[in-house]
Design a protein around this motif. Structure first.
Motif, mmCIF file in Angstrom:
data_model
loop_
_atom_site.group_PDB
_atom_site.id
_atom_site.type_symbol
_atom_site.label_atom_id
_atom_site.label_comp_id
_atom_site.label_asym_id
_atom_site.label_seq_id
_atom_site.Cartn_x
_atom_site.Cartn_y
_atom_site.Cartn_z
ATOM 1 N N ALA A 114 4.759 10.457 3.180
ATOM 2 C CA ALA A 114 5.169 9.613 2.057
ATOM 3 C C ALA A 114 4.000 9.237 1.146
ATOM 4 N N SER A 115 4.253 9.235 -0.159
ATOM 5 C CA SER A 115 3.234 8.819 -1.124
ATOM 6 C C SER A 115 2.768 7.398 -0.844
ATOM 7 N N SER A 116 3.709 6.534 -0.460
ATOM 8 C CA SER A 116 3.344 5.140 -0.206
ATOM 9 C C SER A 116 2.355 5.025 0.940
ATOM 10 N N GLY A 117 2.407 5.949 1.897
ATOM 11 C CA GLY A 117 1.440 5.941 2.980
ATOM 12 C C GLY A 117 0.037 6.231 2.496
ATOM 13 N N HIS A 118 -0.095 7.202 1.587
ATOM 14 C CA HIS A 118 -1.402 7.496 1.003
ATOM 15 C C HIS A 118 -1.897 6.309 0.171
ATOM 16 N N VAL A 119 -1.003 5.792 -0.660
ATOM 17 C CA VAL A 119 -1.359 4.687 -1.548
ATOM 18 C C VAL A 119 -1.790 3.456 -0.744
ATOM 19 N N SER A 120 -1.166 3.256 0.417
ATOM 20 C CA SER A 120 -1.391 2.017 1.172
ATOM 21 C C SER A 120 -2.774 1.924 1.795
ATOM 22 N N THR A 121 -3.395 3.061 2.173
ATOM 23 C CA THR A 121 -4.696 2.965 2.850
ATOM 24 C C THR A 121 -5.742 2.318 1.946
ATOM 25 N N PHE A 122 -5.626 2.558 0.657
ATOM 26 C CA PHE A 122 -6.537 1.968 -0.317
ATOM 27 C C PHE A 122 -6.385 0.450 -0.328
ATOM 28 N N VAL A 123 -5.139 -0.007 -0.235
ATOM 29 C CA VAL A 123 -4.840 -1.445 -0.285
ATOM 30 C C VAL A 123 -5.257 -2.131 1.011
ATOM 31 N N THR A 124 -4.887 -1.539 2.149
ATOM 32 C CA THR A 124 -5.172 -2.185 3.433
ATOM 33 C C THR A 124 -6.671 -2.263 3.713
ATOM 34 N N ASN A 125 -7.455 -1.391 3.069
ATOM 35 C CA ASN A 125 -8.901 -1.437 3.260
ATOM 36 C C ASN A 125 -9.621 -2.247 2.189
ATOM 37 N N GLY A 126 -8.849 -2.970 1.379
ATOM 38 C CA GLY A 126 -9.466 -3.921 0.466
ATOM 39 C C GLY A 126 -9.457 -3.551 -0.999
ATOM 40 N N GLY A 127 -8.876 -2.410 -1.329
ATOM 41 C CA GLY A 127 -8.830 -2.002 -2.731
ATOM 42 C C GLY A 127 -7.652 -2.608 -3.475
ATOM 43 N N ARG A 128 -7.742 -2.593 -4.785
ATOM 44 C CA ARG A 128 -6.622 -3.043 -5.619
ATOM 45 C C ARG A 128 -6.480 -2.110 -6.810
ATOM 46 N N TYR A 129 -5.250 -1.666 -7.050
ATOM 47 C CA TYR A 129 -4.978 -0.746 -8.154
ATOM 48 C C TYR A 129 -4.825 -1.496 -9.472
ATOM 49 N N ASP A 130 -5.455 -0.947 -10.486
ATOM 50 C CA ASP A 130 -5.221 -1.441 -11.848
ATOM 51 C C ASP A 130 -4.062 -0.702 -12.509
ATOM 52 N N LYS A 131 -3.766 0.502 -11.990
ATOM 53 C CA LYS A 131 -2.713 1.316 -12.601
ATOM 54 C C LYS A 131 -2.143 2.284 -11.568
ATOM 55 N N ILE A 132 -0.812 2.355 -11.502
ATOM 56 C CA ILE A 132 -0.113 3.416 -10.783
ATOM 57 C C ILE A 132 0.868 4.017 -11.776
ATOM 58 N N PHE A 133 0.743 5.307 -12.016
ATOM 59 C CA PHE A 133 1.650 5.932 -12.974
ATOM 60 C C PHE A 133 2.358 7.133 -12.351
ATOM 61 N N TRP A 134 3.358 7.642 -13.071
ATOM 62 C CA TRP A 134 4.206 8.715 -12.564
ATOM 63 C C TRP A 134 3.757 10.064 -13.120
ATOM 64 N N THR A 135 3.843 11.109 -12.291
ATOM 65 C CA THR A 135 3.574 12.459 -12.812
ATOM 66 C C THR A 135 4.586 12.821 -13.894
ATOM 67 N N GLU A 136 5.782 12.234 -13.808
ATOM 68 C CA GLU A 136 6.828 12.554 -14.793
ATOM 69 C C GLU A 136 6.499 11.996 -16.180
ATOM 70 N N ALA A 137 5.538 11.093 -16.268
ATOM 71 C CA ALA A 137 5.054 10.596 -17.567
ATOM 72 C C ALA A 137 3.528 10.681 -17.546
ATOM 73 N N PHE A 138 3.043 11.879 -17.182
ATOM 74 C CA PHE A 138 1.620 12.034 -16.870
ATOM 75 C C PHE A 138 0.719 11.672 -18.045
ATOM 76 N N ASN A 139 0.963 12.250 -19.217
ATOM 77 C CA ASN A 139 0.045 12.026 -20.339
ATOM 78 C C ASN A 139 -0.036 10.552 -20.731
ATOM 79 N N ASP A 140 1.109 9.876 -20.721
ATOM 80 C CA ASP A 140 1.105 8.449 -21.060
ATOM 81 C C ASP A 140 0.296 7.650 -20.042
ATOM 82 N N GLY A 141 0.516 7.937 -18.758
ATOM 83 C CA GLY A 141 -0.187 7.203 -17.716
ATOM 84 C C GLY A 141 -1.669 7.489 -17.692
ATOM 85 N N MET A 142 -2.030 8.777 -17.798
ATOM 86 C CA MET A 142 -3.443 9.152 -17.761
ATOM 87 C C MET A 142 -4.172 8.633 -18.991
ATOM 88 N N GLN A 143 -3.488 8.627 -20.128
ATOM 89 C CA GLN A 143 -4.125 8.097 -21.339
ATOM 90 C C GLN A 143 -4.403 6.608 -21.211
#
Length: 272
Positions: free
Chosen positions: A159-188
């Protein structure tokens, strides 16, 4: 404290948590270009320099220091569970990998013998019943994730959430999570929030590591691969992905999200 699957530009402008099958090759190349004004010559996953990676011993301390400071923009990218598991099947199971061999050695022969799947022959290009074989692969994927047999789950279909979670449980915080289906908007949006040595024009970025080049082309619409039982299995495996990243479980034909990602919700639910 560790940050598996984390990449960072050498300039320390941005930190990225890799999620396999979610445009990670393209994102890595964009990060490389933003620092060096050129793309890495080859698959970015093979790069041993030009980009900090947690898997490289010399990168661990720089990444650790940046994460401890908590000032560097951090992001990741996710994908619809239906299209992601389909892509994993065609790329990793049916496809011949870039080294000319099957993925993970004896994995495909084991699937053929134990689950009765077909993969399109030795080169993955012969006709076969894609729908029947995919549904049998889905049973295998569920078995690996639910019971860790006949093997541990592979990073490409866990699961994607499993990958995403290791960053959080080890003390990280995301400023942005975007979708591949709107890749250019998210990456920009990511690029707009960081200082890069070289400007990146997303309209001119090549497509990297296209999985369609590795295996047979999908012969049917996404929804044709998922009957009622398959949808049940997908929800069993990816329930948290659908809920956190706002994808439509009820309609496999709709690859677009149906709501906005709530970063606070993600950090609370994945930080347990």
């Amino acid at each position: 404290m560790g940050f598996p699957g984390t990449w960072m530009t050498e300039s320390q402008s941005v930190v990225y948590r890799v999620v396999p099958k979610c445009a990670c090759s393209t994102i890595g190349q964009i990060m490389h270009y933003s620092d060096h004004g050129r793309y890495f010559d080859g698959d970015i996953h093979d790069a041993k320099d030009g980009l900090h990676k947690w898997a490289l011993d010399e990168s661990k301390e720089p990444i650790r220091e940046v994460m401890a400071a908590g000032q560097t923009y951090a992001f990741t990218c996710v994908r619809n569970p239906y299209t992601r598991i389909l892509s994993s099947f065609f790329d990793k199971i049916c496809g011949v990998q870039r080294n000319g061999k099957r993925y993970r050695g004896n994995l495909v022969p084991m699937l053929i013998q134990n689950y009765g799947i077909e993969v399109g022959g030795k080169d993955g290009q012969q006709e076969f019943d894609q729908i029947k074989s995919f549904r049998r692969f889905l049973l295998f994927a569920r078995d690996t994730i639910r019971w860790r047999r006949p093997m541990d789950p592979d990073i490409h279909w866990s699961a994607s959430s499993g990958h995403v979670s290791t960053f959080v449980t080890n003390g990280g915080r995301y400023d942005k999570i975007f979708w591949t289906e709107a890749f250019n908007d998210g990456m920009q949006d990511v690029l707009n929030n960081i200082d890069t040595k070289h400007d990146v024009d997303l309209t001119k970025v090549p497509r990297f590591n296209e999985s369609a080049d590795h295996g047979p082309k999908r012969a049917h619409p996404v929804e044709d691969y998922f009957d009622d039982l398959s949808m049940h299995l997908v929800y069993e495996i990816y329930k948290r992905d659908f809920e956190l990243f706002k994808y439509d479980f009820e309609n496999p034909a709709n690859k677009k999200p149906i709501g906005e990602i709530d970063l606070d919700e993600v950090h609370i639910k994945l930080g347990d």
